[in-house]
Design an enzyme around this catalytic site. Sequence first.
Site, mmCIF file in Angstrom:
data_model
loop_
_atom_site.group_PDB
_atom_site.id
_atom_site.type_symbol
_atom_site.label_atom_id
_atom_site.label_comp_id
_atom_site.label_asym_id
_atom_site.label_seq_id
_atom_site.Cartn_x
_atom_site.Cartn_y
_atom_site.Cartn_z
ATOM 1 N N ALA A 39 39.142 39.737 50.765
ATOM 2 C CA ALA A 39 38.573 38.530 51.391
ATOM 3 C C ALA A 39 37.689 37.845 50.346
ATOM 4 C CB ALA A 39 37.800 38.858 52.665
ATOM 5 N N HIS A 44 32.729 37.354 44.387
ATOM 6 C CA HIS A 44 33.661 38.291 43.748
ATOM 7 C C HIS A 44 34.203 37.700 42.442
ATOM 8 C CE1 HIS A 44 34.374 39.395 48.169
ATOM 9 N NE2 HIS A 44 33.991 40.538 47.655
HETATM 10 P P1 AMP Z 1 32.839 43.843 48.818
HETATM 11 O O1 AMP Z 1 34.196 43.256 48.743
HETATM 12 O O2 AMP Z 1 31.959 43.229 49.864
HETATM 13 O O3 AMP Z 1 32.855 45.354 48.857
HETATM 14 O O4 AMP Z 1 32.123 43.474 47.454
HETATM 15 C C1 AMP Z 1 32.724 43.772 46.225
HETATM 16 C C2 AMP Z 1 31.746 43.478 45.114
HETATM 17 O O5 AMP Z 1 31.381 42.095 45.173
HETATM 18 C C3 AMP Z 1 30.437 44.272 45.227
HETATM 19 O O6 AMP Z 1 30.035 44.690 43.935
HETATM 20 C C4 AMP Z 1 29.489 43.264 45.800
HETATM 21 O O7 AMP Z 1 28.138 43.509 45.489
HETATM 22 C C5 AMP Z 1 29.969 41.993 45.151
HETATM 23 N N1 AMP Z 1 29.540 40.810 45.909
HETATM 24 C C6 AMP Z 1 29.734 40.571 47.223
HETATM 25 N N2 AMP Z 1 29.129 39.414 47.584
HETATM 26 C C7 AMP Z 1 28.555 38.913 46.457
HETATM 27 C C8 AMP Z 1 27.782 37.747 46.168
HETATM 28 N N3 AMP Z 1 27.485 36.858 47.107
HETATM 29 N N4 AMP Z 1 27.349 37.557 44.911
HETATM 30 C C9 AMP Z 1 27.649 38.480 43.941
HETATM 31 N N5 AMP Z 1 28.367 39.586 44.149
HETATM 32 C C10 AMP Z 1 28.819 39.808 45.382
#
Ligand code: AMP
Length: 287
Positions: A39, A44
């Site tokens: 998503a 990301h």
């Molecule tokens: P997730 O798909 O939510 O598991 O996130 C995957 C990676 O993206 C993790 O390292 C999160 O910390 C990073 N991430 C998610 N949202 C953000 C954001 N708004 N800004 C920077 N990194 C993000």
Amino acid sequence: MTSTASRLRGFTSISDLRTALAAARSKRKSVALVPTMGALHEGHLRLIDRAREAADIVVMSIFVNPLQFGAGEDFSKYPRDLAADTQLAADRGVDILFAPDRKEMYPEEPLITVHSGHIGEVWEGESRPGHFEGVLTVVAKLFNIVEPDTAVFGQKDLQQLAVVRAMVRDLAFPIEIIAEPTVRDEDGLALSSRNRYLSPEDRAAARTLPRALSTMLERFNTGTPAAAAIESAGRDVLDTAKNLTCDYLAVIDPVNFQSVETAVAGCAAIGAVRVGKTRLIDNIIFT
Ligand code: AMP
């Protein structure tokens, strides 16, 4: 293997991925890993940009990891759109997309998991028992599958970053962990795959979380070091929102995640709230 753009190669099988990476490594290419649950949003995609700077080959994983969701959490409803994600990843320059299914990652319920210790038992860990054990188990497995030189994580999940750094240190993974700042929407809300669940009213309430954190930073910067006073200023902001419950709001040491009584530069304000059925987390580092 599938191919949707000039460069991106997609894999669902661990052994095929390992073969491709072994070929790259034999040409002395360095590898950076960006682990995600898909998503994809701009937050990301910035991790991809950072990974590009760090290594020759950028691997992104997309796997909605059942181990890190508790009973009653949103595992089954977590947004999934592999076709759109593949396009975004390809456009942003990912070389290899690894999107295994559950059977490939966990052919059996894992017997061996990685415990997070005390850093992972407070705050998010207390609200979501077992969450960080699930996170560390999948991250350790991805590290063993991809064997990256570097891995890029977002500061948005600050406690996750701390437990991953602790695991890398304590279990001697030869991997450099890079942290990227949180990417926000214009209204200050940190980008999150879960924001799509928010109605306009929910979103108005959710915006008070980054506002509360900014107020806490402002309090610190205008000469209030007492964590209790900083936290109370943040709570006053959250109290202005309807339909929001605060899970926690605190000033902590970002290495061990213990609360502090007196804030110093480098400490972080962290918060988690529920708006309707959506749970959101955010943080700000004091500078
Ligand atoms: P997730 O798909 O939510 O598991 O996130 C995957 C990676 O993206 C993790 O390292 C999160 O910390 C990073 N991430 C998610 N949202 C953000 C954001 N708004 N800004 C920077 N990194 C993000």
